[in-house]
Write an enzyme that holds these catalytic residues in place. Structure first.
Site, PDB file in Angstrom:
ATOM      1  N   ASN A  31       4.364   2.615 -40.561  1.00  0.00           N
ATOM      2  CA  ASN A  31       4.027   4.032 -40.557  1.00  0.00           C
ATOM      3  C   ASN A  31       3.843   4.547 -39.131  1.00  0.00           C
ATOM      4  O   ASN A  31       4.037   3.802 -38.166  1.00  0.00           O
ATOM      5  CB  ASN A  31       2.775   4.273 -41.416  1.00  0.00           C
ATOM      6  CG  ASN A  31       2.811   5.609 -42.130  1.00  0.00           C
ATOM      7  OD1 ASN A  31       3.224   6.615 -41.563  1.00  0.00           O
ATOM      8  ND2 ASN A  31       2.379   5.619 -43.383  1.00  0.00           N
ATOM      9  N   ASP A  53       4.636  -8.529 -25.094  1.00  0.00           N
ATOM     10  CA  ASP A  53       5.000  -9.260 -23.874  1.00  0.00           C
ATOM     11  C   ASP A  53       5.607 -10.616 -24.234  1.00  0.00           C
ATOM     12  O   ASP A  53       6.394 -11.168 -23.473  1.00  0.00           O
ATOM     13  CB  ASP A  53       3.786  -9.438 -22.969  1.00  0.00           C
ATOM     14  CG  ASP A  53       3.341  -8.109 -22.355  1.00  0.00           C
ATOM     15  OD1 ASP A  53       3.320  -7.096 -23.088  1.00  0.00           O
ATOM     16  OD2 ASP A  53       3.014  -8.080 -21.167  1.00  0.00           O
ATOM     17  N   HIS A  74      -6.491  -9.590 -21.291  1.00  0.00           N
ATOM     18  CA  HIS A  74      -6.807  -9.698 -19.867  1.00  0.00           C
ATOM     19  C   HIS A  74      -8.084 -10.492 -19.673  1.00  0.00           C
ATOM     20  O   HIS A  74      -8.942 -10.529 -20.553  1.00  0.00           O
ATOM     21  CB  HIS A  74      -6.964  -8.302 -19.256  1.00  0.00           C
ATOM     22  CG  HIS A  74      -5.737  -7.466 -19.391  1.00  0.00           C
ATOM     23  ND1 HIS A  74      -4.695  -7.533 -18.493  1.00  0.00           N
ATOM     24  CD2 HIS A  74      -5.360  -6.567 -20.332  1.00  0.00           C
ATOM     25  CE1 HIS A  74      -3.743  -6.698 -18.863  1.00  0.00           C
ATOM     26  NE2 HIS A  74      -4.114  -6.108 -19.983  1.00  0.00           N
ATOM     27  N   SER A  98      -4.760   1.128 -42.296  1.00  0.00           N
ATOM     28  CA  SER A  98      -4.746   2.017 -41.135  1.00  0.00           C
ATOM     29  C   SER A  98      -5.656   1.526 -40.017  1.00  0.00           C
ATOM     30  O   SER A  98      -6.728   0.979 -40.264  1.00  0.00           O
ATOM     31  CB  SER A  98      -5.216   3.418 -41.545  1.00  0.00           C
ATOM     32  OG  SER A  98      -4.348   3.977 -42.484  1.00  0.00           O
ATOM     33  N   ARG A 109     -12.446 -12.107 -49.914  1.00  0.00           N
ATOM     34  CA  ARG A 109     -12.157 -12.607 -51.256  1.00  0.00           C
ATOM     35  C   ARG A 109     -10.688 -12.986 -51.356  1.00  0.00           C
ATOM     36  O   ARG A 109      -9.858 -12.552 -50.566  1.00  0.00           O
ATOM     37  CB  ARG A 109     -12.510 -11.591 -52.329  1.00  0.00           C
ATOM     38  CG  ARG A 109     -11.615 -10.383 -52.388  1.00  0.00           C
ATOM     39  CD  ARG A 109     -11.994  -9.518 -53.598  1.00  0.00           C
ATOM     40  NE  ARG A 109     -11.139  -8.392 -53.793  1.00  0.00           N
ATOM     41  CZ  ARG A 109      -9.977  -8.414 -54.436  1.00  0.00           C
ATOM     42  NH1 ARG A 109      -9.494  -9.535 -54.936  1.00  0.00           N
ATOM     43  NH2 ARG A 109      -9.266  -7.309 -54.598  1.00  0.00           N
TER      44      ARG A 109
END
Length: 196
Positions: A82, A90, A112, A139, A180
């Site tokens: 989406n 990388d 980093h 999301s 679960r």
């Protein structure tokens, strides 16, 4: 040890060390993809094939799509991504068949050092990410370097996945943890709270 070997081993490397990888970046093609109309399915699919390392059948990736390189991402068949999907690729991100990713998710192979003196010249480390078949990310999920998410697993919205997730579980939280198993009982209900 050269930079390529250090990168492959997950060791620290700098932006200068990684300069030899610049030709693998697909920024101009990503720019073009993100400005191609959603209805131009054939053109969008062709561009995905040029941007990504490999693309299976029937990919759907909504714009905008973001990637550090693009060329290190490998999608299986029937992938759905989406809006605002970000790959910090990388090193390789391998995604299996039937994977669904909800809006605003980030898969980042790179981190980093904690100490600021070690972050000069964008010093970093990179470890591959794997999403097995039929994974669903809700999301705003963030998947961190080196993580493997097992087949059929569901990651709840807003989770930060810093460790491997086994197959066929619902996992949520910051940090993300399995809560679960996914069972046949899930065939008769929509979704557990907190996902989507």
């Amino acid at each position: 040890m050269d930079a390529e070997e250090r990168i492959a081993r997950g060791m620290l490397y700098t932006e200068s060390d990684a300069a030899f990888l610049a030709d693998r970046r697909r920024a101009d093609l990503l720019f073009e993809y993100n400005r191609t109309p959603p209805g131009a399915v054939d053109r969008r699919t062709q561009l995905l094939g040029r941007i990504l390392g490999s693309v299976g059948r029937n990919p759907v990736v909504a714009s905008p799509l973001h990637a550090a390189y693009g060329s290190n991402v490998h999608l299986g068949d029937d992938f759905y991504g989406n809006v605002n999907l970000t790959f910090v690729d990388d090193v390789e991100i391998r995604i299996g068949d039937g994977v669904m990713i909800a809006p605003s998710c980030t898969l980042t192979t790179t981190g980093h050092p904690v100490h600021p003196q070690l972050r000069q010249d964008y010093n970093r480390f990179s470890e591959p990410i794997v999403l097995a078949d039929k994974v669903w990310l809700g999301s705003n999920v963030v998947v961190l370097p080196g993580v493997t998410i097992g087949s059929g697993a569901v990651i709840g919205a807003g989770s930060v996945v810093s460790k491997d997730v086994p197959p066929m579980v619902v996992a949520v939280g910051v940090p993300c943890r399995p809560v679960r198993d996914i069972t046949d009982a899930d065939l008769t209900q929509r979704q557990p709270p907190g996902l989507g």
